[in-house]
Design a protein around this motif. Structure first.
Motif, PDB file in Angstrom:
ATOM      1  N   ARG A 115      -6.102   1.058  -5.970  1.00 53.27           N
ATOM      2  CA  ARG A 115      -6.800   0.949  -4.690  1.00 53.27           C
ATOM      3  C   ARG A 115      -7.477  -0.408  -4.510  1.00 53.27           C
ATOM      4  NH1 ARG A 115      -9.886   6.528  -3.273  1.00 53.27           N
ATOM      5  NH2 ARG A 115      -8.116   7.545  -2.310  1.00 53.27           N
ATOM      6  N   ALA A 116      -8.094  -0.931  -5.557  1.00 57.11           N
ATOM      7  CA  ALA A 116      -8.848  -2.189  -5.420  1.00 57.11           C
ATOM      8  C   ALA A 116      -7.944  -3.351  -5.002  1.00 57.11           C
ATOM      9  CB  ALA A 116      -9.588  -2.492  -6.712  1.00 57.11           C
ATOM     10  N   ARG A 119      -6.724  -2.772  -1.404  1.00 50.00           N
ATOM     11  CA  ARG A 119      -7.743  -3.070  -0.389  1.00 50.00           C
ATOM     12  C   ARG A 119      -7.838  -4.583  -0.157  1.00 50.00           C
ATOM     13  NH1 ARG A 119     -11.631   0.295  -3.118  1.00 50.00           N
ATOM     14  NH2 ARG A 119     -11.149   2.397  -2.524  1.00 50.00           N
ATOM     15  N   SER A 120      -7.746  -5.336  -1.248  1.00 48.08           N
ATOM     16  CA  SER A 120      -7.810  -6.795  -1.107  1.00 48.08           C
ATOM     17  C   SER A 120      -6.640  -7.296  -0.260  1.00 48.08           C
ATOM     18  CB  SER A 120      -7.774  -7.476  -2.472  1.00 48.08           C
ATOM     19  OG  SER A 120      -8.922  -7.130  -3.208  1.00 48.08           O
ATOM     20  N   SER A 122      -4.799  -5.635   1.913  1.00 44.86           N
ATOM     21  CA  SER A 122      -4.937  -5.176   3.281  1.00 44.86           C
ATOM     22  C   SER A 122      -6.025  -5.958   4.008  1.00 44.86           C
ATOM     23  CB  SER A 122      -5.270  -3.681   3.285  1.00 44.86           C
ATOM     24  OG  SER A 122      -5.447  -3.220   4.593  1.00 44.86           O
ATOM     25  N   GLY A 123      -7.145  -6.150   3.330  1.00 50.05           N
ATOM     26  CA  GLY A 123      -8.254  -6.873   3.947  1.00 50.05           C
ATOM     27  C   GLY A 123      -7.915  -8.320   4.230  1.00 50.05           C
ATOM     28  N   HIS A 148       0.265  -5.874   6.185  1.00 48.17           N
ATOM     29  CA  HIS A 148      -0.804  -4.936   6.510  1.00 48.17           C
ATOM     30  C   HIS A 148      -0.259  -3.496   6.610  1.00 48.17           C
ATOM     31  CE1 HIS A 148      -4.565  -3.504   8.074  1.00 48.17           C
ATOM     32  NE2 HIS A 148      -3.934  -2.966   9.122  1.00 48.17           N
ATOM     33  N   SER A 151       0.638  -2.175   3.163  1.00 48.31           N
ATOM     34  CA  SER A 151      -0.544  -1.825   2.371  1.00 48.31           C
ATOM     35  C   SER A 151      -1.160  -0.524   2.877  1.00 48.31           C
ATOM     36  CB  SER A 151      -1.566  -2.960   2.401  1.00 48.31           C
ATOM     37  OG  SER A 151      -2.051  -3.148   3.711  1.00 48.31           O
ATOM     38  N   MET A 152      -1.085  -0.256   4.162  1.00 48.66           N
ATOM     39  CA  MET A 152      -1.596   1.012   4.699  1.00 48.66           C
ATOM     40  C   MET A 152      -0.718   2.187   4.238  1.00 48.66           C
ATOM     41  SD  MET A 152      -4.297   0.130   6.126  1.00 48.66           S
ATOM     42  CE  MET A 152      -4.807   1.610   6.928  1.00 48.66           C
ATOM     43  N   SER A 155      -1.520   2.797   0.666  1.00 52.01           N
ATOM     44  CA  SER A 155      -2.813   3.486   0.580  1.00 52.01           C
ATOM     45  C   SER A 155      -2.620   4.982   0.813  1.00 52.01           C
ATOM     46  CB  SER A 155      -3.785   2.905   1.598  1.00 52.01           C
ATOM     47  OG  SER A 155      -5.004   3.593   1.546  1.00 52.01           O
ATOM     48  N   GLU A 159      -3.308   8.049  -1.827  1.00 53.18           N
ATOM     49  CA  GLU A 159      -4.100   9.234  -1.454  1.00 53.18           C
ATOM     50  C   GLU A 159      -3.298  10.503  -1.716  1.00 53.18           C
ATOM     51  OE1 GLU A 159      -7.438  11.061  -0.662  1.00 53.18           O
ATOM     52  OE2 GLU A 159      -7.285   8.875  -0.636  1.00 53.18           O
TER      53      GLU A 159
END
Length: 197
Positions: A115-116, A119-120, A122-123, A148, A151-152, A155, A159
């Motif tokens: 996840r970390a 998130r980077s 995606s961000g 993007h 990465s979503m 994610s 999940e």
């Protein structure tokens, strides 16, 4: 078996009486001697048949006892085998539960560690899209959008992996699902990935 013994007893008694009485008449003995011999042969028949009956019943009892002992031994073997099987099942269940706990812990750790960096990615792709200079060509913006979107999706997969690892602790509930809808959603994803290439 008792019926057979009774029939043999009656048949043997009838034969014994018939032939011994004929033998006494054939020997032409005095009536007093015939009477004493008939009493003696009656006692001989009673004692002989009692001994014979005892031997037959004892043999039958011994066979019945052997059969009972074999049945008890068989039951004990079945009980022993059942106990061993229950022990094995309990042991396998403990091993399976331990393996499930380890798998759950592994899935949680992997998804947490993924996840970390996700998130980077995606961000940073979001920041790049928002702060892109106006002169950035459409192809570059398209690639940023793909990063993007990917990465979503990843994610969402992480999940789902976490939810899958938690299934072992939750109760299963059946619910209706539309396979057509699932197939349509997957087809849309496949078309998107083809178009994005």
């Amino acid at each position: 078996m008792p019926r057979t013994i009774a029939l043999i007893y009656v048949a043997f008694g009838a034969v014994w009486i018939f032939f011994t009485d004929r033998l006494l008449v054939w020997l032409q003995l005095s009536p007093e001697l015939i009477l004493r011999l008939q009493t003696a042969k009656g006692w001989l028949f009673v004692v002989g048949s009692a001994i014979l009956l005892y031997v037959v019943l004892r043999s039958y009892e011994r066979r019945g006892g052997d059969a009972m002992a074999a049945l008890i031994k068989s039951r004990n073997e079945v009980r022993s085998a059942n106990a061993e099987l229950e022990h094995r099942v309990a042991e396998r269940t403990r091993q399976l539960e331990a393996a499930n706990r380890e798998l759950e812990a592994f899935a949680y750790a992997v998804s947490h560690d993924l996840r970390a960096p996700l998130r980077s990615m995606s961000g940073f792709s979001q920041i790049l899209q928002e702060t892109a200079p106006p002169g950035l060509d459409e192809k570059s913006r398209h690639y940023l959008q793909r990063i993007h979107d990917a990465s979503m999706r990843m994610s969402g997969l992480i999940e789902d992996l976490l939810n899958l690892s938690r299934i072992g602790r939750s109760e299963l509930t059946a619910r209706p699902i539309s396979l057509s809808q699932v197939a349509a959603e997957e087809w849309i994803q496949i078309e998107k990935s083809i178009l994005l290439q």
